[in-house]
Design an enzyme around this catalytic site. Structure first.
Site, PDB file in Angstrom:
ATOM      1  CG  HIS A  80       8.574  11.037  -4.595  1.00 19.19           C
ATOM      2  ND1 HIS A  80       9.792  10.862  -5.145  1.00 19.19           N
ATOM      3  CD2 HIS A  80       7.838  11.573  -5.913  1.00 19.19           C
ATOM      4  CE1 HIS A  80       9.780  11.309  -6.378  1.00 19.19           C
ATOM      5  NE2 HIS A  80       8.620  12.002  -6.808  1.00 19.19           N
ATOM      6  CG  ASP A  85      11.501  11.641  -9.756  1.00 20.67           C
ATOM      7  OD1 ASP A  85      11.070  11.901 -11.052  1.00 20.67           O
ATOM      8  OD2 ASP A  85      11.384  11.909  -8.884  1.00 20.67           O
TER       9      ASP A  85
HETATM   10 ZN   LIG Z   1       8.019  12.041 -10.629  1.00 17.87          ZN
END
Ligand SMILES: [Zn+2]
Length: 441
Positions: A265, A316
């Site tokens: 992220h 994800d």
């Molecule tokens: Zn994750």
């Protein structure tokens, strides 16, 4: 030896090469020739051949949430409650069926290697299975059945927060009790194979604290490290509150930044964080379709790359499984927030979706080069979306117009596992997904 002759191939630049012959021997690419006529034994491949996608961040079971949480109100934390409900229904049996279907969906989308960030280790009450690695082995088996490579990123999840908050009931399945217990369970997963490797994944600085992170740095033993970093502003403020430092600074102090680490992220970073990550060559893994679904925000991919961090990509939560969309989103999100076009070159975005991901999962050689694993895909140029494909702007056509629906053929280790959109082991992946998700919900 086997060989293909591709109409076009993306070999790393902004354009695609034409009439490319790729030979494979023992699962590795043994020869690449450009501008040559096909030989008698070549399989003739129309469209564009490019390296297989590497999905560097996946939670396979989140696939069950698709469509069920996307229009909901609330924020990341509200979504997490729903996600935990599904996590607590997983058993070795239903997870094997679900993960096999999800990894097969990935294969159809041209993903030849997945980094599975795995934290559902134990039974619902936290008790170990007879084999404490049963669930991890289920995921390795699921990838084997789907015929794609897996790096099992085995997650350490020891705390509910930075102030030693007690783990909630629904987090008991994640917890090994101590960093030593976790490390010895990971060791018990044994040696890697040609198709699977093991990586270390401290969940986040809130779930694994600084002294424990330092232990991971010490006992890493050449394995890659993946960790969620600064996905949410609340995560940063809790960290600064408890320690006076950002998550990235904690990782730096724990000697856990470097080319072996991937910060997943990396959305809400300070200028100093970006410089720490860039200077240490830590990879940043963006998951744009998930990050926008969860209202996380937009990370500074431009500044990270400029500072020296390679960029890789993950699907994800599998809101969509389409690595073209992930690559495209990185650039499009930057355009919206910078008012500039062409922040990332198309070739750079394709590398993020392929070779950078492979490197983040520990592969030394990848892509369409001699000596790399013969993992590649053929993208059809017959569809309405790519009907005007021109090879001079090949990378841009792929990034800005293609979808996973254009992925027609897939090879892993030189073996063709998907032909004309059909998985050779799983003729009906859609039905497999439906059955597995119905059984779970
Ligand atoms: Zn994750």
């Amino acid at each position: 030896m086997s060989s293909i002759h591709a109409q076009y191939a993306w070999l790393g630049g902004e354009s695609c090469s034409t009439s490319v012959r790729i030979a494979s021997t023992n699962g590795l690419i043994s020869k690449i020739e450009v501008d040559v006529a096909p030989s008698a034994n070549d399989s003739r491949i129309a469209g564009v051949v490019m390296p297989g996608f590497v999905n560097a961040h996946s939670h396979a079971f989140h696939r069950a949430l698709r469509g069920r949480t996307h229009s909901g109100l609330g924020d990341f934390w509200a979504w997490r409650t729903l996600m935990y409900q599904v996590a607590n229904k997983l058993t070795p049996e239903n997870y094997l069926a679900l993960a096999t279907a999800v990894f097969s969906e990935m294969a159809l989308a041209g993903i030849t290697h997945v980094g599975e960030f795995h934290y559902i280790h134990h039974q619902q009450d936290g008790k170990k299975y007879n084999d404490p690695n049963e669930m991890g082995k289920v995921l390795i088996e699921a990838a084997r059945r789907a015929e794609i490579r897996i790096t099992l990123l085995d997650v350490a999840y020891l705390h509910a927060g930075l102030k030693n908050e007690v783990l909630a009931t629904e987090q008991l399945r994640f917890n090994d009790g101590s960093i030593e217990n976790w490390l010895s369970r990971v060791e018990a997963l044994g040696a890697p194979s040609a198709m699977h490797t093991i990586g270390l994944a401290p969940h986040s600085v809130r779930a694994v604290h600084e002294a424990e992170l330092a232990q991971i740095a010490k006992y890493r033993n050449n394995r890659v490290v993946h960790i969620h970093v600064s996905e949410q502003p609340a995560e940063n403020s809790a960290c600064i509150n408890a320690t006076g430092r950002t998550p990235t600074q904690i990782l730096s102090d724990a000697h856990l930044l470097g080319p072996f680490t991937t910060a997943v992220h990396a959305t809400h970073l300070s200028a100093e964080d970006i410089s720490f990550l860039g200077r240490s060559k830590t990879t940043a893994c963006f998951c744009p379709t998930t990050e926008r679904d969860l209202a996380d925000g937009i990370g500074s991919s431009d500044k990270l790359v400029e500072a020296g961090s390679p960029l890789c990509l993950g699907t994800d939560s599998h809101a969509v499984v389409d690595m073209f969309e992930e690559a495209r989103a990185v650039e499009m999100h930057q355009r919206l927030i910078t008012n500039k076009r062409g922040v990332h070159r198309s070739s750079e975005l394709l590398r993020a979706a392929t070779t950078n991901g492979a490197a983040s999962l520990g592969s030394n050689t990848s892509g369409l080069v001699v000596g790399a694993p013969a993992d590649f895909i053929a993208v059809s140029t017959d569809s309405v979306r790519l009907a005007s494909f021109d090879s001079k702007n090949g990378a841009a056509h792929l990034v800005h117009s293609a979808t996973s629906a254009e992925v027609r053929d897939v090879w892993v280790a030189g073996e063709q596992i998907v032909a004309d959109h059909n998985h050779r082991q799983h003729p009906n992946v859609a039905q497999a997904l439906r059955t597995a998700i119905d059984a779970l919900l």
